[in-house]
Design an enzyme around this catalytic site. Structure first.
Site, PDB file in Angstrom:
ATOM      1  CB  SER A  49       1.646  -3.898  20.127  1.00 25.89           C
ATOM      2  OG  SER A  49       0.584  -4.169  21.014  1.00 25.89           O
ATOM      3  CG  PHE A  73       0.084  -0.998  28.449  1.00 27.93           C
ATOM      4  CD1 PHE A  73       1.210  -0.667  29.188  1.00 27.93           C
ATOM      5  CD2 PHE A  73      -1.123  -1.121  29.124  1.00 27.93           C
ATOM      6  CE1 PHE A  73       1.133  -0.471  30.560  1.00 27.93           C
ATOM      7  CE2 PHE A  73      -1.207  -0.926  30.499  1.00 27.93           C
ATOM      8  CZ  PHE A  73      -0.069  -0.599  31.213  1.00 27.93           C
ATOM      9  CE1 TYR A 233     -18.115  -4.215  19.769  1.00 24.58           C
ATOM     10  CE2 TYR A 233     -19.190  -2.248  18.949  1.00 24.58           C
ATOM     11  CZ  TYR A 233     -18.052  -2.911  19.318  1.00 24.58           C
ATOM     12  OH  TYR A 233     -16.839  -2.265  19.283  1.00 24.58           O
ATOM     13  CE  LYS A 242     -15.592   0.834  19.782  1.00 27.71           C
ATOM     14  NZ  LYS A 242     -14.163   1.197  19.664  1.00 27.71           N
ATOM     15  CG  LEU A 269     -11.367  -8.584  10.867  1.00 23.62           C
ATOM     16  CD1 LEU A 269     -10.204  -7.705  10.484  1.00 23.62           C
ATOM     17  CD2 LEU A 269     -11.355  -9.859  10.036  1.00 23.62           C
ATOM     18  CB  THR A 271      -8.605  -8.449  17.510  1.00 28.30           C
ATOM     19  OG1 THR A 271      -9.750  -7.944  18.183  1.00 28.30           O
ATOM     20  CG2 THR A 271      -8.586  -7.961  16.081  1.00 28.30           C
TER      21      THR A 271
END
Ligand code: NAD
Length: 393
Positions: A49, A73, A233, A242, A269, A271
């Site tokens: 979504s 969701f 990260y 990851k 990016l 988000t």
């Protein structure tokens, strides 16, 4: 009602249905403008979504002419409360897809649950027989496993404190932030949520139900980034997850006959999930400036269109590096780009932020996640906040 943004920290609690629709439409137009790719035809997108998942769905449908089932969701709206942005994005995507003659159905529920897996597999069996591609694009704060345990993911360094520059995107203030390290149980929980266990469960469940084609591909998304973000990260709690995701890709390919799994390393990016990571929003605003000036900037849709058309289903076959990763961060990680970003990083302060970083671009992208700041939308006009998703109503 008229809808205005209500931003609380890293989240906007309202979403604009007309703005979301406009943004989905422009993503569709972008993919259409790039022409057709000879790719998959029956694509399941888990986490469809927002962000990379939404753009994957659009790239599959409009680039490859694929039928899509999306797992989302999201919250439906009412006459006096807006839905979540992902709900409006999905409603818009289905509306466009159906009018363009493309199959598109959506299941709304917790992708980690067995119930949603069963529901999706039943739908695949009924409507398609089998899928030929699965995109796994969940970014979730928590996961409830089948025994009822709730695991919460954290974004923290591993082994010691991490101190670096960060930005308050609202005020433009640059300051130092210190993040204390994750505990062993926080690392374990983050791997449970954002690692590859649930991805493998999905592919295993599809295989057990004979609902995945021989020769199918599945892809999940990761990030590596420059050294300056590694402690928070790549080498942090999320990086552990990851690494688990990357190991799961190899495991799926090895143990689930007929399925090849890839991890695509994507560009940083704006988000909903990346905006909550300390340090990263400052890095992204500088990166945006450097990449826009170099004519190399991409958003989610440009990245996903390139993934489908060039890296996965292009004429040269699947493009991977020596560690079997697909590298969509290739332009972000270019030496000249990183050199400029790091020069700016060293010197940036609150005083020179507007000139040194693309804070405006960051803020615009953040607003657009929720349907605000879209071109050509009258934000003073009343709009219907209770719209439904065709395949769910
Ligand atoms: P996002 O927040 O934009 O999208 C995540 C999607 O997952 C949303 O559609 C959300 O509704 C859905 N979701 C979350 N929990 C769910 C659940 N329990 N059941 C069903 N759906 C659920 O995030 P994104 O940035 O697009 O992230 C997607 C993937 O891409 C993640 O693996 C992320 O680590 C990776 N990635 C992101 C970036 C970045 O900079 N944003 C870069 C590289 C890789």
């Amino acid at each position: 009602m008229t809808v205005k943004p209500k931003i609380r920290g890293f989240i906007c609690t309202t979403a604009h249905p007309v703005g979301c629709k406009e943004i989905v439409k422009s993503q569709i137009e972008y993919v259409k403008s790039k022409g057709k790719t000879n790719g998959p035809k029956k694509v399941l997108v888990i986490g469809a979504s927002m962000g990379y998942g939404l753009s994957s769905r659009i790239s599959a449908a409009y680039g490859c002419g694929a039928s899509t089932i999306g797992v989302i969701f999201d919250k439906q709206g009412s006459d006096n409360r807006t839905a979540s942005a992902g709900w409006y994005n999905t409603a818009a995507f289905e509306e466009f897809a159906h009018s363009d003659g493309l199959y598109a159905k959506t299941v709304n529920g917790d992708a980690f649950s067995q119930q949603v897996k069963d529901e999706v597999i039943a739908l695949i069996k009924k409507d398609w027989g089998k899928v030929d591609m699965v995109v796994y694009s969940l970014a979730a704060p928590r996961r409830t496993t089948s025994d009822g345990t709730v695991y919460s993911s954290v974004i923290k360094p591993v082994g010691g404190d991490f101190t670096n520059k960060t930005i308050d995107v609202k005020t433009g203030e640059v300051s130092n932030i210190t993040v204390s390290p994750a505990t062993e149980s926080e690392i374990f929980a983050t791997v449970k949520v954002m690692g590859g266990e649930d991805w493998k469960e999905w592919i295993g469940a599809l295989k057990a139900a004979d609902a995945i084609e021989d020769g199918a591909v599945t892809v999940a998304y990761s990030y590596i980034g420059p050294e300056v973000t590694h402690p928070i990260y790549k080498d942090g709690s999320i990086g552990r997850a990851k690494a688990h995701l990357a190991a799961a890709a190899k495991d799926i390919t090895k143990t689930i006959d007929g399925v090849t799994a890839y991890v695509s390393v994507n560009k940083a990016l704006v988000t909903q999930s990346s905006s909550a990571i300390p340090v990263v929003p400052l890095y992204i605003s500088i990166l945006y400036k450097v990449m826009k000036e170099a004519g190399l900037h991409e958003g989610c849709i440009e990245q996903m269109q390139r993934l489908f058309a060039e890296k996965l289903f292009g004429n040269g076959g699947v493009q991977t590096d020596s560690e079997d990763f697909i590298r969509l961060d290739d332009w972000e990680m270019r030496e000249d780009v990183q050199k400029k970003v790091m020069e700016i990083w060293e010197n940036i302060s609150g005083g020179n932020i507007e000139a040194s970083a693309d804070l405006e671009g960051y803020r615009k992208d953040f607003n657009m996640l929720f349907g605000f700041d879209a071109e050509g939308v009258d934000y003073e006009a009343d709009c219907d906040t209770s719209i439904g998703i065709a395949s769910i109503d």
